[in-house]
Design an enzyme around this catalytic site. Sequence first.
Site, PDB file in Angstrom:
ATOM      1  CG  ASP A 255      -2.155   0.856   1.002  1.00 36.44           C
ATOM      2  OD1 ASP A 255      -3.170   0.650   1.677  1.00 36.44           O
ATOM      3  OD2 ASP A 255      -2.094   1.750   0.131  1.00 36.44           O
TER       4      ASP A 255
HETATM    5  C1  GLC Z   1      -4.435   4.297  -0.281  1.00 35.92           C
HETATM    6  C2  GLC Z   1      -5.264   3.067  -0.025  1.00 35.92           C
HETATM    7  C3  GLC Z   1      -5.218   2.067  -1.141  1.00 35.92           C
HETATM    8  C4  GLC Z   1      -5.033   2.800  -2.456  1.00 35.92           C
HETATM    9  C5  GLC Z   1      -3.647   3.409  -2.436  1.00 35.92           C
HETATM   10  C6  GLC Z   1      -3.399   4.272  -3.686  1.00 35.92           C
HETATM   11  O1  GLC Z   1      -3.874   4.764   0.891  1.00 35.92           O
HETATM   12  O2  GLC Z   1      -5.093   2.388   1.207  1.00 35.92           O
HETATM   13  O3  GLC Z   1      -6.463   1.347  -1.125  1.00 35.92           O
HETATM   14  O4  GLC Z   1      -5.153   1.890  -3.555  1.00 35.92           O
HETATM   15  O5  GLC Z   1      -3.413   4.179  -1.260  1.00 35.92           O
HETATM   16  O6  GLC Z   1      -4.232   5.384  -3.649  1.00 35.92           O
END
Ligand code: GLC
Length: 717
Positions: A254
């Site tokens: 993430d």
């Molecule tokens: C965010 C989320 C994830 C998302 C990523 C990119 O913090 O937790 O679900 O795909 O970052 O935006």
Amino acid sequence: MNPSLDPDARAALLEAQMTQDEKLRLVLGFFGVKGGSIFSRGAPPEYQAELRNTAGFIPGIPRLGIPSLVESDAGLGIANSANTRPGDEATALPSGLAMAATWNPDLIFQGGAALGAEARDRGYSVVLAGAMNLARDPRGGRTFEYAGEDPLLAGTIAGAEVAGVQSAHVISTVKHFALNDQETGRRELSAEIGEAEARESDLLAFEIAIERGAPGAVMCAYNRYNGVYSCENPFLLNEVLKRDWKYPGWVLSDWGAVHSTVESANSGLDQESASGFDRQLYFAAPLAQALADGSVAPARLDDMVHRILRTMFVRGLVDNPPTPRLSDIAGHLATAQLEAEDGIVLLRNEGALLPLTSHPRSIAVIGGHADIGVLSGGGSSQVMPIGHSLANEFPVGGPVIVLPGGARAMPLSGHVFDPYSPLVAIETAAPEAHIIYANGEDIAVAVSAAKNADVAIVFALQWMTEGSDVPNLSLPGTQNALIAAVAAANPRTIVVLETGGPVLMPWLANVPAVVEAWYAGNGGGDATANVLFGEVNPSGRLPITFPASEDQLPRPVLPGLDAHGAWFDVDYVEGADVGYRWFEKKNLVPLFPFGFGLSYGSFRIDGAQASGGATIAVSANVTNDGSVEGKETVEAYAVPPGPDEPARLIGWSKIDLAPGETHRVSITADPRLVAQFEVDRDRWHIAKGDYGVRVGTSSQSLGDMMHVTLDEQVLPP
Ligand code: GLC
């Protein structure tokens, strides 16, 4: 470039040509917004021109014909949170919870295909969809985005969307692996749960989704799992995902979820996403150093690269590179509306007030910004919908986040209302009626509108967003008072809920009709009107329990509210008994149970039969006793032998029946759903014995218990 070779062989041929630097390039991602943001350092200058202002970017290797990876959020449509691509509108699908409420994986596949097409039409290659953490806490800020509380339903729905997205020759993910089940302290908390309990719940949901959707990548989560960060957790990544489940794709982090180089690499992380979000670059020079000093084996880097490349071949990114083209917006909007219509849940309909086929002469429409659209959730999944305008957006009154160095960060975007408006849809459905709209801010005005109308329809909102949980399950502001006052003024009051998840309803006894429309997306206004006026016979079923009070939850007080950045544990004392299983175990009566939903018709289930042996099979007749065509969902639950075992969903069948029509449905359970996970032997164990089986139309309205015997069985993890 020989498509007759299998993906692994093609990846191996490429790897043999790659330098170590080129391999390292594939495992280091960047934030996809030009110049970065207050949350993230930007990508290096040499890549800035290629950035598309999306969530992430991994530069390709032109010398070898390896395309770049352009990553976009998310599962509810092509996201454009904070409007980083001004004017880039996309089809806003209903929320994940609304999709789960359809219990209709075939339809969700179609929605995924539309989403994948809109990614591909923009030239994007990865859709960060498949958000499916179990709803262990209905106050969780991303409850709207996920697929509810049951592992079979969540895994089936998420898997269907992922398969749909990938049918457009782009890569999809599932996320967030694992147990990212609340937003408060998501980077500081440790999800504390036994292995067997995790395997039988959150991990089983992911296992089902991965089996059904074959996502190209899995996104590891922010939180710790039993004390170890998910993205450097060898149990989750190496043992469960890659060894036990033989997962062939790649693990991407993430955004800002990486905390080490050697531990992460050796625990199974394959790619550092959006590395500008991390405290430092981990999969860059430090990884080269680790390879040089032997703390990470070269074979590990080869495995990372292999997983990425083979997935690019499998999903068609090399043979069918996405080429920008216009999207079939009309077709996608139609699909979005079908999903919304199938997911709307009729919770109450006293005196058959609905559908409004009696052509009321006057209708008061009140609250919920029903004049401009339907609510959507905040955060990385935020879509700027088709027809978006700033008139559809209300700044969030919440705290402005002031970052080190004084940068100010408003939440990603305001409350975005997806066109088109329920009010206009109601006016279109009842052209002869006198319709007045009151915005609900002044209760007296709303009451007088209601008093003078045949029917009053109150729209009520609960906004949710990634990054924070809702403080409680009450409708915010004065909405409860508004609803009570309107209901007192007009006995023919209908409440339409546009909520991220379950809410309390103190006014319920005085409101004859309640519809849960969730965040219904671009087709939500029309879908809501179609249900209210009977064009659509509601068939949604709750994918999540609606509690009667927060005291019924395993954690009445949300953990971590007082942590303020310090690490803390969330003890999942309910184990695998999430949601309705907890309620059954504790003999709690919810406001509305999991699986519940009314329709305008009446359906009869009879002639149920069950058999055992290797697994449970159950069949039953369903008859439409009503006078209108409609869909019924027959749900099957099983009770394993042994003390204190709550019933769990083992399957369902949703069918469309004409009045008077009977259909015999049959459901065969995946034996893992009634198995115990034996940690010491790393296997599923189905005990020989007597299993109870019931079928019905919700977890609390089930037919007589039938009994079958299962043979003892063991299954691989
Ligand atoms: C965010 C989320 C994830 C998302 C990523 C990119 O913090 O937790 O679900 O795909 O970052 O935006």
